[in-house]
Write an enzyme that holds these catalytic residues in place. Structure first.
Site, PDB file in Angstrom:
ATOM      1  N   HIS A 189       0.849  -1.206   0.000  1.00 57.21           N
ATOM      2  CA  HIS A 189       0.000   0.000   0.000  1.00 57.21           C
ATOM      3  C   HIS A 189       0.884   1.256   0.000  1.00 57.21           C
ATOM      4  O   HIS A 189       0.699   2.147  -0.829  1.00 57.21           O
ATOM      5  CB  HIS A 189      -0.920  -0.035   1.227  1.00 57.21           C
ATOM      6  CG  HIS A 189      -1.793   1.176   1.387  1.00 57.21           C
ATOM      7  ND1 HIS A 189      -3.135   1.176   1.078  1.00 57.21           N
ATOM      8  CD2 HIS A 189      -1.514   2.432   1.830  1.00 57.21           C
ATOM      9  CE1 HIS A 189      -3.638   2.384   1.315  1.00 57.21           C
ATOM     10  NE2 HIS A 189      -2.680   3.169   1.787  1.00 57.21           N
ATOM     11  N   GLU A 190       1.828   1.313   0.920  1.00 56.37           N
ATOM     12  CA  GLU A 190       2.628   2.527   1.072  1.00 56.37           C
ATOM     13  C   GLU A 190       3.558   2.730  -0.124  1.00 56.37           C
ATOM     14  O   GLU A 190       3.754   3.843  -0.596  1.00 56.37           O
ATOM     15  CB  GLU A 190       3.431   2.498   2.377  1.00 56.37           C
ATOM     16  CG  GLU A 190       2.577   2.373   3.638  1.00 56.37           C
ATOM     17  CD  GLU A 190       1.498   3.446   3.769  1.00 56.37           C
ATOM     18  OE1 GLU A 190       1.598   4.486   3.087  1.00 56.37           O
ATOM     19  OE2 GLU A 190       0.553   3.222   4.554  1.00 56.37           O
ATOM     20  N   HIS A 231       1.739   4.226  -2.984  1.00 55.73           N
ATOM     21  CA  HIS A 231       1.634   5.692  -2.879  1.00 55.73           C
ATOM     22  C   HIS A 231       2.878   6.349  -3.495  1.00 55.73           C
ATOM     23  O   HIS A 231       2.789   7.421  -4.079  1.00 55.73           O
ATOM     24  CB  HIS A 231       1.533   6.125  -1.413  1.00 55.73           C
ATOM     25  CG  HIS A 231       0.152   6.015  -0.823  1.00 55.73           C
ATOM     26  ND1 HIS A 231      -0.993   6.312  -1.521  1.00 55.73           N
ATOM     27  CD2 HIS A 231      -0.265   5.672   0.429  1.00 55.73           C
ATOM     28  CE1 HIS A 231      -2.051   6.145  -0.732  1.00 55.73           C
ATOM     29  NE2 HIS A 231      -1.633   5.758   0.453  1.00 55.73           N
ATOM     30  N   HIS A 233      -5.519   6.990  -2.732  1.00 59.00           N
ATOM     31  CA  HIS A 233      -6.492   6.037  -2.192  1.00 59.00           C
ATOM     32  C   HIS A 233      -7.610   5.758  -3.195  1.00 59.00           C
ATOM     33  O   HIS A 233      -8.004   6.627  -3.965  1.00 59.00           O
ATOM     34  CB  HIS A 233      -7.083   6.560  -0.888  1.00 59.00           C
ATOM     35  CG  HIS A 233      -6.143   6.395   0.258  1.00 59.00           C
ATOM     36  ND1 HIS A 233      -6.181   7.191   1.367  1.00 59.00           N
ATOM     37  CD2 HIS A 233      -5.126   5.525   0.457  1.00 59.00           C
ATOM     38  CE1 HIS A 233      -5.230   6.804   2.202  1.00 59.00           C
ATOM     39  NE2 HIS A 233      -4.559   5.800   1.668  1.00 59.00           N
TER      40      HIS A 233
HETATM   41 ZN   LIG Z   1      -2.632   5.201   2.235  1.00 62.62          ZN
END
Ligand SMILES: [Zn+2]
Ligand SMILES: [Zn+2]
Length: 302
Positions: free
Chosen positions: A217-218, A221, A227
């Protein structure tokens, strides 16, 4: 009282529109981006969930392109993981496995740097005034990572089993990143079942799975992917552990397309590598999902 926001999950057409036009794409990629039944719509958020507390507009594939995100190139093709402090095998996810997962998820060269000792690193530490556990100051870590950023690094991600805080007035933070400077740091401390007083048999697998999820997830980014508000997706925001545990380990078609556009990988090969990893660590549900997806994409079901 905290203000709550409204959120209505986008309808089927809006979800498809967010993926963007696909007619011109190669057949395998096009099929990989067909939601079919393998990608559920984003669930309606409950009162404590992310979207009722953090309003987000969503980022379609086209909005992603318009944001002109960083992408790996010949000068900066690699991803680096920097373990900070100890990863005691009985208490931590395996660094080898985290690295194997990262290179399957982000088909780039992933390097794990030597563990960096906190003592003598100049990183400020404190004892949390309430929980009394050791915490590291994220701004110091980011400054350290910036100084050590390898010349060929697309991104450098610090990972640690120590808890973090961003500022003396804060209780804690899960992590912090500076996307423009290509550095970030994330802690797995709060994903340890003991931290949450959870009674689980197989805590190693749970800790590894949570750590893989937060890493993916990170790191996503860091590729400019925001998101997700379209599908139930790895990139959904999360307000608490139950919500993050419920998130899938994979990207929805909107976000898969962003990552594919950024890195330029072969979708089938990437899913095969992810399947091999997930099967090897007994993430059985995810492995099953990948198997089904591969069959659909490559046409073996027909
Ligand atoms: Zn996030
Ligand atoms: Zn998504």
């Amino acid at each position: 009282m905290m203000t709550r926001h409204q959120f209505t999950p986008p309808a089927a057409k809006a979800r498809l529109d967010a993926i963007g036009p696909r007619n011109h794409l190669p057949a395998l990629l096009r099929r990989a981006l067909e939601p079919g039944e393998d990608f559920a719509p984003i669930p309606v958020p409950g009162p404590d969930d992310w979207l009722l507390n953090h309003p987000e507009e969503g980022q379609s594939f086209e909005a992603f392109l318009r944001s002109r995100p960083h992408r790996p190139d010949v000068n900066r093709p690699k991803v680096y993981l920097q373990p900070l402090g100890q990863f005691i095998p009985s208490e931590s996810p395996s660094l080898e496995r985290l690295k194997a997962f990262a290179s399957a998820f982000f088909p780039l060269e992933v390097n794990a740097l030597r563990v960096l000792d906190i003592a003598g690193s100049g990183v400020t530490q404190r004892q949390n005034p309430y929980s009394h556990n050791r915490q590291l100051l994220t701004t110091d870590i980011l400054a350290l990572l910036r100084r050590q950023l390898p010349r060929d690094a697309y991104a450098l991600l610090g990972i640690t089993m120590d808890d973090l805080y961003p500022d003396p007035t804060w209780n804690f933070v899960f992590g912090q990143a500076s996307l423009r400077e290509r550095v970030g740091v994330y802690s797995f401390a709060r994903y340890h079942p003991r931290f949450n007083r959870e009674a689980v048999n197989d805590f190693h697998r749970l800790l590894l799975q949570r750590s893989c999820k937060v890493l993916a997830h990170e790191m996503s980014h860091m590729f400019g992917i925001q998101h997700c508000i379209y599908f139930h997706c790895l990139m959904n925001g999360s307000n608490h552990l139950v919500e993050s545990d419920a998130r899938p380990m994979h990207l929805c078609p909107v976000d898969l397309r962003k990552l594919q556009e950024s890195i330029g990988f072969d979708v089938v090969e990437r899913y095969r590598n992810l399947l091999a990893f997930n099967a090897s660590v007994q993430f059985l549900e995810e492995a099953e999902w990948l198997r089904r997806r591969l069959e659909l994409i490559t046409g073996a079901l027909r």
